[in-house]
Write an enzyme that holds these catalytic residues in place. Sequence first.
Site: not given
Ligand SMILES: CC(=O)CC(=O)SCCNC(=O)CCNC(=O)[C@H](O)C(C)(C)COP(=O)(O)OP(=O)(O)OC[C@H]1O[C@@H](n2cnc3c(N)ncnc32)[C@H](O)[C@@H]1OP(=O)(O)O
Ligand SMILES: NC(=O)C1=CN([C@@H]2O[C@H](COP(=O)(O)OP(=O)(O)OC[C@H]3O[C@@H](n4cnc5c(N)ncnc54)[C@H](OP(=O)(O)O)[C@@H]3O)[C@@H](O)[C@H]2O)C=CC1
Length: 284
Positions: A119, A140, A152, A190
């Site tokens: 990420s 991504h 991405e 991010n």
């Molecule tokens: C960190 C990084 O590197 C990058 C990132 O990913 S940053 C994070 C980006 N994501 C966001 O910003 C998510 C923001 N949140 C949302 O968009 C919404 O809250 C959400 C989609 C997660 C949930 O939506 P909601 O309307 O509050 O809840 P809910 O009605 O339960 O869910 C909506 C739909 O999503 C599905 N859903 C929710 N969570 C889910 C999950 N973890 N896995 C699969 N499906 C899921 C539900 O089943 C539901 O599907 P249907 O509409 O088809 O029935």
């Molecule tokens: N969380 C998010 O919203 C997002 C995350 N990402 C990226 O995705 C990646 C995973 O994040 P996320 O799924 O949230 O993390 P989690 O902690 O949920 O999962 C990571 C998994 O990878 C396993 N793992 C660690 N090291 C190894 C290895 N050497 N070989 C195989 N498996 C390994 C971990 O095991 P153990 O528990 O033993 O460490 C764990 O099961 C990161 O790079 C994160 O930045 C990208 C987009 C969104």
Amino acid sequence: MSIENVMVIGAGQMGSGIAQVCAQAGYTVVLHDLKPEFTERGMSGIRKNLQRQVDKGRMEDGEKEDILARMSLSTDLENAANADLVIEAAVENMEVKSALFAELDNIAQKKTILATNTSSLPITEIAAATQRPQKVIGMHFMNPVPVMKLVEIIRGLATEDSVYKAVEEMTEKLGKVPVEVNDFPGFVSNRILMPMINEAIYTVYEGVAAPEAVDEVMKLGMNHPMGPLTLADFIGLDTCLYIMETLHDGFGDDKYRPCPLLRKYVKAGWLGKKSGRGFYTYET
Ligand SMILES: CC(=O)CC(=O)SCCNC(=O)CCNC(=O)[C@H](O)C(C)(C)COP(=O)(O)OP(=O)(O)OC[C@H]1O[C@@H](n2cnc3c(N)ncnc32)[C@H](O)[C@@H]1OP(=O)(O)O
Ligand SMILES: NC(=O)C1=CN([C@@H]2O[C@H](COP(=O)(O)OP(=O)(O)OC[C@H]3O[C@@H](n4cnc5c(N)ncnc54)[C@H](OP(=O)(O)O)[C@@H]3O)[C@@H](O)[C@H]2O)C=CC1
């Protein structure tokens, strides 16, 4: 460049989501993690998601079974020898990712594309751990993967056009929208999202408002689907901290300084939803 067999490394929230959407789109998928209990946990989440689709009448039971039949579990990295594409979604740590890519480079066939779901970390640096930087790319996905449309796509310095094209086409086949961005810390998503989350944490740290109030402001005032602290818990506070550190180190600018409260929570093992406690508490 034809992709049929996909291996996903890391069966956490991202890896299991990526494996699910790949299998749903018709790919054969191997979901790999360090221990069987991690791959089992990832698989049980996938089964639940698919069952929910069946219960809602959006998927036939047979279709669910076909998807599951295309999936298998692995704790042996040697299984990468059969993959056309590996998507790495292990922990957000350069040492772990570099070590994994060096190993994968030795195991996978020469033609195999090695993608990372990092990420924030530099794709070029991850690619440098291999002898095939031309076949390394950033892919991504957003969380939750089955729901979010964006992927991405990030080229490293040496990524071949044909690799970019293959990954772009696959993203579309997954029903997602590819957006190309350049290889800078945090990419676009991010670099914008995480400083906002970090600032939300500062408002709690400085006593401006309670977490519930901060989230309410952003949900009701800005129409965000989740408040930033709920979202931080959802992403994982460890991942949020890793990303802030990458931005801070990568740009050398104090505006990306991770909030001390974020560090404290991660040190305490309060990683958010996945550990049962972060800014809020959750049933695990
Ligand atoms: C960190 C990084 O590197 C990058 C990132 O990913 S940053 C994070 C980006 N994501 C966001 O910003 C998510 C923001 N949140 C949302 O968009 C919404 O809250 C959400 C989609 C997660 C949930 O939506 P909601 O309307 O509050 O809840 P809910 O009605 O339960 O869910 C909506 C739909 O999503 C599905 N859903 C929710 N969570 C889910 C999950 N973890 N896995 C699969 N499906 C899921 C539900 O089943 C539901 O599907 P249907 O509409 O088809 O029935
Ligand atoms: N969380 C998010 O919203 C997002 C995350 N990402 C990226 O995705 C990646 C995973 O994040 P996320 O799924 O949230 O993390 P989690 O902690 O949920 O999962 C990571 C998994 O990878 C396993 N793992 C660690 N090291 C190894 C290895 N050497 N070989 C195989 N498996 C390994 C971990 O095991 P153990 O528990 O033993 O460490 C764990 O099961 C990161 O790079 C994160 O930045 C990208 C987009 C969104």
